[in-house]
Design an enzyme around this catalytic site. Structure first.
Site, short mmCIF file in Angstrom:
data_model
loop_
_atom_site.label_atom_id
_atom_site.label_comp_id
_atom_site.label_asym_id
_atom_site.label_seq_id
_atom_site.Cartn_x
_atom_site.Cartn_y
_atom_site.Cartn_z
N SER A 135 0.88 -1.17 0.00
CA SER A 135 0.00 0.00 0.00
C SER A 135 0.91 1.21 0.00
O SER A 135 2.09 1.11 0.39
CB SER A 135 -0.83 -0.01 1.29
OG SER A 135 -1.46 1.25 1.50
N TYR A 148 -1.97 0.12 10.72
CA TYR A 148 -1.93 -0.36 9.34
C TYR A 148 -0.63 0.08 8.66
O TYR A 148 0.03 -0.70 7.96
CB TYR A 148 -3.15 0.19 8.61
CG TYR A 148 -3.27 -0.20 7.16
CD1 TYR A 148 -3.47 -1.53 6.80
CD2 TYR A 148 -3.20 0.76 6.15
CE1 TYR A 148 -3.58 -1.89 5.46
CE2 TYR A 148 -3.32 0.41 4.82
CZ TYR A 148 -3.51 -0.91 4.47
OH TYR A 148 -3.63 -1.26 3.15
C1 8X3 Z 1 -4.97 1.61 1.50
C2 8X3 Z 1 -4.52 2.94 1.04
O1 8X3 Z 1 -4.32 5.41 1.61
O2 8X3 Z 1 -5.80 4.10 3.01
O3 8X3 Z 1 -3.99 0.66 1.41
O4 8X3 Z 1 -3.42 3.85 3.21
S1 8X3 Z 1 -4.52 4.10 2.29
#
Ligand code: 8X3
Length: 250
Positions: A135, A148
């Protein structure tokens, strides 16, 4: 004979679109996901088109079952590590450690499990490809994204390190890092099922990427000749020049 391509997280979104795309390119696709009904239906959809696909219900965080899966395969030329996801948008100060653990398990250890288990098969194939779907969150940081962001940085680091370690071996390591992609589940999962909040993520953005847009780049990268290593592809919608620089129309 067709080359076997394993795609994780194949029950929806980018994983499902990638499975369809690789099958259309002639790969014998193994669709890996936890949800049996969805992944079996997709495998049927692909085989009904006369292409090759089969489903394997598997949780990439279950190392024993991952090893059992690797032992079942006759061979494997391509591994697309797509399974992953985000949970929550809390700041570091209040993020739930259990959410962080779950994100690390699937986004990092899931990739490690599948990659370790299949590397011998990929090497034996003579031209193996490991692709990690990370990502932009594996390359930048942003408020509220930390669990994340940390996990995707981990996945990026795993891919980059493996590439160094594979030098001289017939395995290339690719990374595709998408920005804003509107899929049925990503934001819904991140926002704990709040569909209004999930929809608001894309509010006014003229054209967020679709799962198919990203899958096309994945299939393109995988189908380059074996000596061509697409180290890293960052794919964003035109409306998103950077994490916080998004064009929205009201
Ligand atoms: C998802 C993209 O911009 O929400 O992997 O991190 S973001």
């Amino acid at each position: 004979m067709s080359v076997t391509a394993v795609v994780t997280g194949a029950s929806s979104g980018i994983g499902a679109a990638t499975a369809r795309g690789l099958a259309a390119e002639g790969y014998d696709v193994v669709l890996v996901a936890r949800r049996a009904d969805r992944v079996e239906a997709l495998a049927r959809e692909i085989t009904d088109r006369g292409q090759k696909a089969r489903a394997r219900v598997l949780d990439v965080t279950d190392r024993d079952d991952v090893d059992a899966f690797a032992a079942e395969l006759d061979g494997c030329g391509v591994l697309v590590n797509n399974a992953g996801g985000a949970i929550g948008t809390e700041p570091v100060a209040t993020g739930d450690p259990q959410d962080w653990r779950t994100m690390y398990e699937v986004n990092v250890l899931g990739v490690l499990n599948m990659t370790q288990a299949l590397l011998p098969r990929l090497e034996e194939s003579g031209d193996g490809t490991v692709l990690v779907l990370t990502s932009v969150a594996g390359h930048v940081v942003y408020e509220g994204g930390a669990g994340y962001v940390a996990a995707k940085h981990g996945a990026h680091t795993l891919a980059a390190t493996l590439r160094l370690e594979m030098v001289g071996k017939p395995v290339r390591v690719l990374e595709v890092a998408p920005g804003m992609v509107k899929t049925e589940e990503f934001s819904l999962n991140r926002l704990r099922g709040d569909s209004e909040a999930a929809e608001a993520v894309y509010a006014g953005v003229p054209d967020p990427l679709t799962a198919e847009d990203v899958a096309e780049t994945v299939v393109w990268a995988v189908t380059r000749p074996p000596h061509v290593n697409i180290d890293l592809l960052v794919v964003r919608p035109r409306a998103q020049a950077a994490q916080h620089r998004v064009h929205r129309v009201s």
